[in-house]
Design an enzyme around this catalytic site. Structure first.
Site, PDB file in Angstrom:
ATOM      1  N   SER A 157       1.016  -1.509   1.866  1.00  0.00           N
ATOM      2  CA  SER A 157       2.223  -1.010   1.198  1.00  0.00           C
ATOM      3  C   SER A 157       2.852   0.095   2.031  1.00  0.00           C
ATOM      4  O   SER A 157       2.180   0.764   2.824  1.00  0.00           O
ATOM      5  CB  SER A 157       1.880  -0.473  -0.196  1.00  0.00           C
ATOM      6  OG  SER A 157       1.475   0.879  -0.141  1.00  0.00           O
ATOM      7  N   ASP A 158       4.137   0.302   1.848  1.00  0.00           N
ATOM      8  CA  ASP A 158       4.768   1.470   2.448  1.00  0.00           C
ATOM      9  C   ASP A 158       4.269   2.714   1.710  1.00  0.00           C
ATOM     10  O   ASP A 158       3.547   2.622   0.708  1.00  0.00           O
ATOM     11  CB  ASP A 158       6.293   1.340   2.404  1.00  0.00           C
ATOM     12  CG  ASP A 158       6.944   1.974   3.621  1.00  0.00           C
ATOM     13  OD1 ASP A 158       6.427   3.001   4.108  1.00  0.00           O
ATOM     14  OD2 ASP A 158       7.976   1.459   4.092  1.00  0.00           O
ATOM     15  N   TRP A 159       4.672   3.862   2.193  1.00  0.00           N
ATOM     16  CA  TRP A 159       4.029   5.110   1.801  1.00  0.00           C
ATOM     17  C   TRP A 159       4.410   5.586   0.398  1.00  0.00           C
ATOM     18  O   TRP A 159       5.556   5.536  -0.002  1.00  0.00           O
ATOM     19  CB  TRP A 159       4.382   6.177   2.825  1.00  0.00           C
ATOM     20  CG  TRP A 159       3.321   6.446   3.849  1.00  0.00           C
ATOM     21  CD1 TRP A 159       2.933   7.685   4.292  1.00  0.00           C
ATOM     22  CD2 TRP A 159       2.507   5.511   4.568  1.00  0.00           C
ATOM     23  NE1 TRP A 159       1.925   7.547   5.239  1.00  0.00           N
ATOM     24  CE2 TRP A 159       1.651   6.227   5.423  1.00  0.00           C
ATOM     25  CE3 TRP A 159       2.407   4.123   4.566  1.00  0.00           C
ATOM     26  CZ2 TRP A 159       0.709   5.640   6.255  1.00  0.00           C
ATOM     27  CZ3 TRP A 159       1.487   3.503   5.394  1.00  0.00           C
ATOM     28  CH2 TRP A 159       0.649   4.261   6.218  1.00  0.00           C
TER      29      TRP A 159
END
Length: 609
Positions: A326-328
């Site tokens: 996942s992105d942050w």
């Protein structure tokens, strides 16, 4: 040093990873990766499984020391996350020099040997080989060879060159212990205002697909191995069509839209990356609005939470079985100093952290980017809301990459050899030459190339970049040509964390710029340092020659405009005629804004005789 013992058994040398004095199947370098993974998985505690599923920020201390406390952005002491939380995937930020970077990497790997199975650390990074820096998306590391931005590589459109560039990146990363790249960026730059275009390969879906594959081949090779860097292709299924060009890092940029019905074009580079064997894929923050796939409306939640996208499209239709990172910060808000950045939980803002984590797991995420809240995952496991088999499903993919990279068998780097492997004269020269070649000449009435002996006055150009072929003067009235370098315009913002680093908003230059330039008493050669398009229309009647560059140093630009290294770049994105044209355009359609200079535009100049 607490490194695991290197033992011998049955004629094979091995690292005694679990400290029991005997050769276990997962420690045996002769065995197939799949067999080693399956032997290790049931041995792991719940804490070790959970630790594998977090990929958070880490920082190096002075002299390559491990941080004893939180860093500027990282939330915890290094020992706390590696030994305490059993985490072993880290995205490193600023690095000072080669030797310190390599020393720090070895100390980190040594610390990992204190854990029950010595699971080695995978150090990742955002792009580092361009001069520009945008905290959270790219880092400037001057000890690496310096190349143009990805947009500059796209301006040359040369797959072999991108493959060579990525191979240089691979060698330099491996030398200092970085084994995972949070790139390439396969998004299409179709919305002129979007602030992350410099990382992309432009607006054309076929070119972006070819260059993405070339980058993957340079980083990973034909398959992952002990000399590879695993690549994370981002941001699935294409982050370019942001509503009004705003970025999904921020609440006002949460929506992705497809008014032109071009979803498949944005997906195309990712299909190519999957076929090329990308080790990981990262979905973006944005939530699709009004998107219909296979006759079904897509849930309007961020792509990381979106089961239709990650399981239905990515896993099932496209057959992808690699890591989904996942992105942050999709679970918790990020507080840095006095600034906050809300969790990018677009469409699920009403859910609490545990429910967000459950939705991410159900969607198909293997790893939580930017988080270290292992206690939430362990609580879900203890409560029976998540089964051990779900954690093992993701851990299997994550361990497979570590084994394929050879990290279980040889995680340490040669600190003394690293300086000779990074920033070699050949790589530096090729990087500078590529920068110069990537310069795009947009307009010229015969001023270029600048002849030897030309008297030049500078505005926005470093004096020490001017070579012996040009004569520097201090007053514009004494110059044959004024050399002016401008940054592409943007609207400064600094309310939320990271906003100050993102160049967003209008593409118009300030209204006074044209008048200031028109008053100068010498012909002008103007360059626009572009991390995204700009409205260049006001510059055309004040500049005798106009160039655009994408991550090009002053010295490399001067090589281009003097013809020492002839500029060959073609615009990889369209430059619009006006902001009115931008506002009238469809976000997902390449070149839809009425262009002043369309993608592919280039003016050829006469070679130096």
């Amino acid at each position: 040093m607490t490194r695991t013992q290197f033992l011998h058994s049955d004629g094979v040398g091995f690292r005694d990873l679990n400290h029991n004095g005997r050769l276990d199947p997962f420690e045996d370098p002769r065995r197939p990766v799949a067999e080693r993974v399956e032997d290790l998985l049931p041995r792991l505690s719940a804490e070790e499984l959970a630790g594998l599923m977090f990929h958070t920020v880490i920082e190096a201390g002075p002299g390559g020391e491990l941080l004893a406390g939180p860093g500027r952005i990282s939330k915890s002491a290094t020992r706390d996350v590696v030994v305490g939380k059993r985490m072993n995937h880290f995205n490193v930020h600023a690095l000072v020099d080669v030797r310190q970077a390599a020393t720090w990497a070895n100390r980190l790997q040594d610390l990992a040997c204190e854990t029950p199975h010595s699971i080695p650390v995978t150090i990742s990074t955002d792009p580092r080989h361009a001069a520009a820096e945008n905290a959270g998306t790219s880092w400037s590391s001057g000890f690496f060879s310096q190349w143009p931005d990805a947009l500059g590589l796209a301006a040359l459109g040369d797959e072999d060159l991108v493959r060579t560039f990525a191979d240089v990146v691979r060698r330099e990363y491996v030398a200092v212990g970085i084994r995972a790249a949070l790139h390439p960026t396969a998004d299409l730059a179709t919305e002129p205002r979007w602030g992350r275009q410099r990382e992309t390969f432009g607006q054309d879906h076929d070119l972006a697909a070819r260059l993405t594959v070339a980058a993957l081949q340079g980083l990973q090779g034909d398959r992952l191995g002990p000399h590879s860097v695993s690549a994370t292709t981002k941001h699935f299924p294409g982050a370019g069509p942001q509503a009004d060009g705003e970025d999904a890092h921020f609440p006002y940029g949460r929506d992705q839209v497809y008014p032109g019905g071009r979803f498949d074009e944005h997906l195309h580079p990712f299909e190519a990356a999957i076929a090329a064997g990308t080790a990981a894929i990262m979905p973006y923050y944005g939530r699709p609005v009004g998107l219909v796939l296979d006759g079904e409306p897509v849930e309007e939640v961020g792509f990381g939470y979106n089961r239709q996208i990650l399981t239905g499209l990515l896993r099932e239709r496209l057959g992808y079985d690699g890591v989904v990172l996942s992105d942050w910060e999709l679970v918790n808000d990020n507080l840095v100093g006095e600034q906050v950045l809300p969790a990018r939980a677009w469409g699920v803002e009403h859910l609490g952290p545990e429910e967000r984590m459950l939705k991410l797991l159900d969607a198909g995420v293997d790893q939580f980017g930017g988080e270290e809240c292992d206690e939430l995952l362990l609580a879900l496991l203890a409560d029976g809301r998540v089964g051990r088999e779900r954690l093992e499903e993701s851990a299997r993919r994550l361990l497979r990459v570590k084994f394929e990279l050879g990290l279980f068998d040889a995680p340490f780097v040669d600190v003394d050899a690293a300086p000779d492997a990074v920033g070699t004269p050949e790589a530096v020269e090729l990087g500078v030459t590529t920068q110069a070649r990537s310069v795009v000449v947009c307009a010229d009435d015969g001023l270029l190339p600048l002849a030897a002996g030309t008297r030049v006055w500078l505005d926005g150009v470093a004096e020490d970049a001017v070579g012996a072929g040009l004569q520097l003067v201090q007053r514009p009235e004494d110059a044959d040509v004024g050399l002016v370098r401008l940054h592409a315009p943007f609207e400064p913002r600094d309310d939320l964390f990271l906003e100050a680093w993102f160049r967003q908003g209008s593409l118009d230059f300030p209204p006074g710029l044209r008048h200031r330039l028109a008053r100068l008493p010498c012909p002008l050669l103007v360059d626009v340092r572009a991390d995204r398009p700009a409205v260049l229309t006001p510059l055309l009647d004040v500049a005798r020659a106009l160039t655009v560059s994408f991550g090009v140093s002053d010295g490399a630009w001067l090589l281009a405009v003097t013809g020492e290294v002839p500029p060959e770049g073609c615009l990889p994105v369209s430059f619009p005629k006006s902001m009115a044209a931008v506002r009238a355009a469809r976000e997902d359609v390449a070149g839809d804004a009425d262009p002043l200079f369309p993608a592919g535009h280039r003016v050829r100049i006469q070679p130096v005789r």
